[in-house]
Design a protein around this motif. Structure first.
Motif: not given
Length: 74
Positions: A8-23
């Motif tokens: 779960h990522v708090e913040g903007a969609r761009e933050d979630a996409l950046a975390e997802l790309e790392k994973r």
């Protein structure tokens, strides 16, 4: 199809996409056991990872989704 929540990522969609790309970049699927090639694709709501083995390819999709309801939540 198997579905799991990775984080779960708090913040903007761009933050979630950046975390997802790392994973997605670091994800090590169970199959194939001897990968020959890895390809990571970006699409509108996430990423697709295709890992080629000796005899066939295996795909994994990583998707960003907004949580709208959780009956176990506060």
């Amino acid at each position: 199809m198997e579905t799991r929540v990775m984080a779960h990522v708090e913040g903007a969609r761009e933050d979630a996409l950046a975390e997802l790309e790392k994973r997605a970049r670091n994800y090590c699927p169970e199959h194939p056991s001897s990968p020959k090639r890895r390809r990571l694709f970006r699409h509108s709501d996430g990423f697709a990872l295709v890992v080629d083995g000796a005899f066939r390819s295996f795909g994994t999709r990583f998707t960003v989704a907004e949580l709208l309801h959780d009956n176990a939540g506060p």
